[in-house]
Design a protein around this motif. Structure first.
Motif, PDB file in Angstrom:
ATOM      1  N   GLN A 132       5.892  10.842  -0.231  1.00 57.91           N
ATOM      2  CA  GLN A 132       4.958   9.873  -0.798  1.00 57.91           C
ATOM      3  C   GLN A 132       5.612   8.511  -0.768  1.00 57.91           C
ATOM      4  O   GLN A 132       6.687   8.321  -1.354  1.00 57.91           O
ATOM      5  N   ASN A 159       5.186   4.554  -1.594  1.00 54.38           N
ATOM      6  CA  ASN A 159       4.452   3.531  -2.342  1.00 54.38           C
ATOM      7  C   ASN A 159       5.111   2.179  -2.169  1.00 54.38           C
ATOM      8  O   ASN A 159       6.268   2.077  -1.726  1.00 54.38           O
ATOM      9  N   SER A 160       4.378   1.152  -2.521  1.00 54.48           N
ATOM     10  CA  SER A 160       4.900  -0.225  -2.436  1.00 54.48           C
ATOM     11  C   SER A 160       5.530  -0.489  -1.071  1.00 54.48           C
ATOM     12  O   SER A 160       6.648  -1.016  -0.974  1.00 54.48           O
ATOM     13  N   GLY A 171       0.804  -1.213   0.000  1.00 55.94           N
ATOM     14  CA  GLY A 171       0.000   0.000   0.000  1.00 55.94           C
ATOM     15  C   GLY A 171       0.836   1.262   0.000  1.00 55.94           C
ATOM     16  O   GLY A 171       2.069   1.217  -0.127  1.00 55.94           O
ATOM     17  N   SER A 172       0.143   2.384   0.157  1.00 52.68           N
ATOM     18  CA  SER A 172       0.795   3.697   0.097  1.00 52.68           C
ATOM     19  C   SER A 172       0.372   4.563   1.272  1.00 52.68           C
ATOM     20  O   SER A 172      -0.728   4.411   1.809  1.00 52.68           O
ATOM     21  N   ARG A 205       1.131   8.868   2.639  1.00 52.91           N
ATOM     22  CA  ARG A 205       1.706  10.171   2.312  1.00 52.91           C
ATOM     23  C   ARG A 205       1.941  10.932   3.608  1.00 52.91           C
ATOM     24  O   ARG A 205       0.989  11.212   4.348  1.00 52.91           O
ATOM     25  N   ARG A 226      10.608   3.852  -4.643  1.00 54.40           N
ATOM     26  CA  ARG A 226       9.311   3.655  -3.974  1.00 54.40           C
ATOM     27  C   ARG A 226       8.839   4.929  -3.277  1.00 54.40           C
ATOM     28  O   ARG A 226       7.639   5.173  -3.190  1.00 54.40           O
TER      29      ARG A 226
END
Length: 123
Positions: free
Chosen positions: A81, A83-84, A16-17, A19, A66
């Motif tokens: 940010q 990600n992964s 998931g991500s 922020r 990522r």
């Protein structure tokens, strides 16, 4: 004096991500290098990413590809940010500011720190 306030941490599943945001107040934001560090339980604080006052960005090998760091000069904000996400990304993430130059990966070079925000990545 610079005050840093982080937000955006939480619990997310692997892949998931999230922020993270850091709002700076006080000294001229535009002249500061802004970094993100993280500290997992039982481990030392480690560098994750930095954006220099001139706009250059650097990443730790463990997050490269990522994570993306960016800053908004108008809002005095720096964002990470992520990600992964992987379980090994679980840590308290800290926003940091200072005039660090080429020593951006060294926590002692940063003069100002936020209170930290917890990121937990589950399997």
């Amino acid at each position: 004096q610079v005050r840093l306030v982080e937000s955006g941490g939480g619990l997310v599943q692997a892949g998931g991500s999230l922020r993270l945001s850091c709002v700076a107040s006080g000294r001229a934001f535009s002249r500061l290098d802004m970094g993100w560090f993280r500290q997992a339980p039982g481990k030392e604080r480690e560098f994750a990413a930095v954006t220099s006052w001139s706009g250059r960005t650097y990443y730790a090998d463990s997050v490269k590809g990522r994570f993306t760091i960016s800053r908004d000069f108008a809002k005095n904000t720096v964002t990470l940010q992520m990600n992964s996400l992987k379980p090994e990304d679980t840590a308290v993430y800290y926003c940091a500011a200072g005039g660090v130059g080429s020593n951006y990966y060294t926590s002692s070079q940063y003069s100002y720190w936020g209170q930290g925000t917890q990121v937990t990545v589950s399997t």
